[in-house]
Scaffold this active site. Structure first.
Site, PDB file in Angstrom:
ATOM      1  CG  HIS A  82     -66.331 -14.806 -18.627  1.00 48.46           C
ATOM      2  ND1 HIS A  82     -66.110 -15.551 -19.761  1.00 48.46           N
ATOM      3  CD2 HIS A  82     -65.379 -15.175 -17.740  1.00 48.46           C
ATOM      4  CE1 HIS A  82     -65.056 -16.328 -19.570  1.00 48.46           C
ATOM      5  NE2 HIS A  82     -64.595 -16.121 -18.357  1.00 48.46           N
ATOM      6  CG  ASP A 161     -57.475 -15.387 -25.111  1.00 54.90           C
ATOM      7  OD1 ASP A 161     -56.688 -15.307 -24.154  1.00 54.90           O
ATOM      8  OD2 ASP A 161     -58.432 -16.178 -25.135  1.00 54.90           O
ATOM      9  NE  ARG A 168     -52.312 -17.638 -19.708  1.00 61.24           N
ATOM     10  CZ  ARG A 168     -53.573 -17.354 -19.395  1.00 61.24           C
ATOM     11  NH1 ARG A 168     -54.421 -16.940 -20.314  1.00 61.24           N
ATOM     12  NH2 ARG A 168     -53.990 -17.459 -18.159  1.00 61.24           N
ATOM     13  CB  SER A 183     -57.045 -14.577 -21.170  1.00 58.95           C
ATOM     14  OG  SER A 183     -57.819 -15.620 -21.692  1.00 58.95           O
ATOM     15  CE  LYS A 187     -61.677 -15.764 -23.778  1.00 57.46           C
ATOM     16  NZ  LYS A 187     -60.485 -16.479 -23.385  1.00 57.46           N
TER      17      LYS A 187
HETATM   18  N1  URA Z   1     -60.673 -18.375 -18.979  1.00 56.08           N
HETATM   19  C1  URA Z   1     -60.119 -17.672 -20.012  1.00 56.08           C
HETATM   20  O1  URA Z   1     -60.780 -17.368 -20.984  1.00 56.08           O
HETATM   21  N2  URA Z   1     -58.818 -17.331 -19.912  1.00 56.08           N
HETATM   22  C2  URA Z   1     -58.044 -17.638 -18.859  1.00 56.08           C
HETATM   23  O2  URA Z   1     -56.879 -17.282 -18.836  1.00 56.08           O
HETATM   24  C3  URA Z   1     -58.630 -18.365 -17.795  1.00 56.08           C
HETATM   25  C4  URA Z   1     -59.957 -18.713 -17.891  1.00 56.08           C
END
Ligand code: URA
Length: 433
Positions: A82, A161, A168, A183, A187
């Site tokens: 990621h 999320d 957010r 977050s 995932k």
């Molecule tokens: N990427 C995400 O998936 N979540 C965040 O809060 C910030 C970047």
């Protein structure tokens, strides 16, 4: 249990229990908790923080708020990567086939770009025929056959999320370490891979502005992942300047092909090898030097390029464009950006370059915008390079003149000059294991 009491508790800086956090995440996912209460708690978390225990509970609750993917049929060697968002970040297109060539199973879900940052799924869709949505049976079949498949985020993965992130985004509660960590990791944990390697960016184009902030975020995420039983590491990398020389979907695919064919930007190549090495080292449980040897061999022998062809072809993509990148979508119009003076490029603000690319048509301002796959920016000079007045710094590509003009203004605002060569920072700041 009442959300009101949970908000009140956090407002007074008291730690929330696992039950309270799960009640909140599940209530958000199901829609039972209204947006105004969810937003109030997000702001309280943003201002008062969360301890390690609470952050772990929130991550686990997000991960388990919807479907989770079971990759156990593929054994121990599944891996995911990621990136915390960037400009010109095409690393997945390069490192995934390198790692898969070394025997790691890359069964990956990637995102789309939003705002000034790009997304892997958009880049892949610039390859004619490539399908980013597959049934789970087809996805598993391709992973089994090729050791690699990359699709878009499926419908019900970490639904808490999805809602929290959207809230957010409009309530100034993005920049909170526990909220970002839960977050991202929520995932990633739901997506099922045993090894997770994180590329945490800092600088003008990243969420974190300093290496210290990025390190704090990385350490939190690594701890969460380990506690959840995954092998996790993070690289802290610089995003003050765009990554590589291309920004824009098809332009970035072209640059990824160049690297996999043994050419291209040395810094981009080095970062992809470092990320791939960490994935291979953690997944296969081998020494760092052996992992380094294997990833370099996979790249230099052409094995990784062959894996790229099998991967893209398996998902319906036209493999001929990998062999002839000139067949990728190309924008009909271009405009050179010329240096305004003699000297050095002192700064090239990545966020502004990302915005210029968006204005050219390569990104979207709303989720509904359609992308111009050939649009974007090619950088001929970067921070630290010498320039003479009138020299080409970049070329902008778009499908209409008005976009070129708007993007030019934005791009020029990204550039600063100096008389002396500025100190440039290395791309990789450190690794958090
Ligand atoms: N990427 C995400 O998936 N979540 C965040 O809060 C910030 C970047």
């Amino acid at each position: 249990m009442r959300v009101y009491d949970i908000i009140e508790k956090k407002k007074h800086r008291l730690p929330l229990s696992e039950e309270e956090i799960r009640f909140f995440a599940n209530g958000v996912a199901s829609g039972e908790i209204p947006d105004y209460q969810a937003a109030a708690l997000l702001m309280a978390i943003c201002l008062c923080g969360m301890n390690e225990e609470e952050t772990f509970f929130l991550t686990a609750a997000i991960a388990e708020s919807g479907d989770t993917i079971d990759l156990s049929a593929f054994g121990e060697y599944t891996a995911d990567k990621h990136s915390s968002g960037g400009v010109g970040d095409k690393t997945t297109l390069i490192l995934a086939p390198i790692a898969a060539s070394c025997g790691v199973i890359m069964a990956k879900m990637s995102g789309r770009g939003l705002g000034h940052t790009g997304g892997t799924v958009d880049k892949l869709e610039s390859i004619r025929g490539y399908r980013t949505t597959l049934s789970s049976e087809e996805f598993c079949e391709l992973v089994k056959k090729n050791g690699i498949a990359v699709i878009g985020q499926s419908g019900n993965l970490a639904p808490a999320d999805k809602k929290l992130y959207a809230l957010r985004d409009v309530t100034a509660t993005i920049d909170s370490v526990p909220l970002i960590a839960s977050s991202i990791m929520g995932k990633k944990l739901a997506a099922g891979a045993k090894t997770i390697v994180l590329d945490v960016k800092y600088g003008s184009g990243g969420f974190m502005k300093t290496p210290e902030q990025a390190t704090a975020l990385a350490e939190t995420m690594v701890k969460i992942g380990k506690r959840y039983g995954r092998r996790v590491a993070a690289l802290i990398t610089n995003m003050d300047v765009p990554l590589g020389n291309a920004v824009g979907n098809a332009l970035e695919v072209k640059e990824a092909i160049e690297i996999l064919q043994g050419r291209g930007c040395p810094a981009l190549r080095a970062l992809c090898l470092a990320l791939a090495k960490t994935i291979v080292q953690l997944s296969l449980g081998i020494e760092e030097s052996e992992a380094e040897r294997r990833v370099t061999e996979a790249l230099e022998s052409g094995a990784a390029f062959d894996t790229l062809c099998r991967w893209i072809g398996g998902q319906g993509g036209d493999v001929s464009v990998l062999l002839h990148p000139e067949y990728l979508p190309a924008a009909p119009l271009s405009l050179d950006i010329l240096s305004e003076r003699d000297g050095y490029i002192f700064g090239m603000n990545a966020e502004r370059v990302g915005e210029a690319s968006l204005l050219l048509g390569a990104g979207r301002q709303t989720k509904e915008d359609t992308l111009d796959m050939g649009a974007g920016v090619i950088l001929h000079k970067k921070t630290g390079d010498t320039v003479s007045r009138g020299a080409r710094i970049a070329t902008l590509y778009a499908s209409d003149e008005a976009r070129l003009e708007k993007a030019k203004e934005c791009f020029l605002s990204a550039i600063t000059y100096a008389d002396k060569k500025p100190k440039t920072q290395s791309l990789i700041y450190k690794t958090v294991l």
